[in-house]
Design an enzyme around this catalytic site. Sequence first.
Site, PDB file in Angstrom:
ATOM      1  N   ASN A 191      26.981  61.713 142.640  1.00 37.58           N
ATOM      2  CA  ASN A 191      27.332  62.624 143.807  1.00 37.58           C
ATOM      3  C   ASN A 191      27.574  64.087 143.296  1.00 37.58           C
ATOM      4  O   ASN A 191      27.696  64.877 144.140  1.00 37.58           O
ATOM      5  CB  ASN A 191      28.325  62.041 144.578  1.00 37.58           C
ATOM      6  CG  ASN A 191      29.732  62.377 144.019  1.00 37.58           C
ATOM      7  OD1 ASN A 191      29.802  62.176 142.692  1.00 37.58           O
ATOM      8  ND2 ASN A 191      30.925  62.515 144.759  1.00 37.58           N
ATOM      9  N   LYS A 192      27.463  64.307 142.187  1.00 34.94           N
ATOM     10  CA  LYS A 192      27.728  65.487 141.547  1.00 34.94           C
ATOM     11  C   LYS A 192      26.414  66.639 141.643  1.00 34.94           C
ATOM     12  O   LYS A 192      25.420  65.981 142.079  1.00 34.94           O
ATOM     13  CB  LYS A 192      28.162  65.462 140.021  1.00 34.94           C
ATOM     14  CG  LYS A 192      29.271  64.650 139.676  1.00 34.94           C
ATOM     15  CD  LYS A 192      30.710  64.909 140.074  1.00 34.94           C
ATOM     16  CE  LYS A 192      31.721  64.070 139.932  1.00 34.94           C
ATOM     17  NZ  LYS A 192      32.878  64.460 140.411  1.00 34.94           N
TER      18      LYS A 192
END
Length: 372
Positions: free
Chosen positions: A185-186
């Site tokens: 999710n980064k």
Amino acid sequence: MSTATDRINLSAPWIDERDEELVLEVLRSGWLSLGPTGPRFESLLADAVDAPHCAAVSSGTAGLHLCMRLAGVGPGDEVITSPYSFVASANCAIYEGATPVFADIDPHTYNLDPDAVAAAITPRTKAIVAVDIFGYPAEYDRLLPLCEANGIAMIEDACEALGATYKGQKLGSHGHPAVWAFYPNKQMTTGEGGAVTTHAEDEHELLVSLRNQGRLETSSWLQHGRLGYNYRLDDLSAALGIGQLEKLDRILEARREVAARYGELLAGVDVEVPLPDDEDHTRSWFVYVVKLPREIDRDAVMARLADDGIATAPYLPSIHLQSYMRERYGFCEGMLPVSEDCSARTMALPFHARLERADQERVVDALRNALS
Ligand SMILES: *Cc1c(COP(=O)(O)O)cnc(C)c1O
């Protein structure tokens, strides 16, 4: 094109054919760990954040843990950090037998309030873990003098902030160790993975030894000079990281555009949107978090959006109120009022580089309805 009934996810990585090609190359080479791909990834990442050294590790959490060893944190020490963060920012201190000390935050940047940090310093304070939460740079010009004046180490948890700048300089370039994370999710991903960038050669050498079971540069495979860990990043992950770094500028630009679109669409909706950039702070967009008015039931709003197929998340719960923290340290409500208030009212909307305008309109319409 998505349709009005598709689910809108909270996040999504940007993986393309180039990434596939690079990973496949390593897979076919048979050299899956400690090969040539890791150092190539490290050197590209060091360049991307204007730091001379980079040690890739197996996660951001592993990187934070190793930084506690760099700072010499141990039993009896205190480590000051933000309650409004991911738990790893505080857990790293506990891993080394130290006590996490939370200082309250600024209600708009959501980062550590330097005055609260100053008030939390004691003779036992060994390190500050400053978090650039949601990609917004913390106030280093106020925090670093506190470190210098008190002989305290600064560790930067930049796990959400790859590409951000503070006072015109990239995060990672300011001299103290900075930790990066590449969970999917980064801004960019290696699957699982992380890195620590440093400006001192001896710090880098220690990191390289610690992540590789405490082996010394001079020792053979089964000789270990210190207590270490297996926090290595494998070469398949590093290959994906190279593909991601090659398009990092595009990824960051796309995320900036998606954020700007939310800003336009949310004009007139009764929520506090993320702080805009100013002369000193350029955010790298990690998530899009809005703060709801006090009288609104946030969980009900989230449930309404979920009914419409829209994922949201209660970013971020205050760390000191997590059950294990309460049990271990007796932390309770009222200790950190600003963080607790933000935790009760903030909410992450779906956000990633390729979120389409039509989906963003659906999100904002649903939010507007839920609030009325
Ligand atoms: C993602 C993140 C980390 C590290 O996460 P890992 O899952 O261990 O890679 C640490 N701190 C913050 C603030 C993060 O957002």
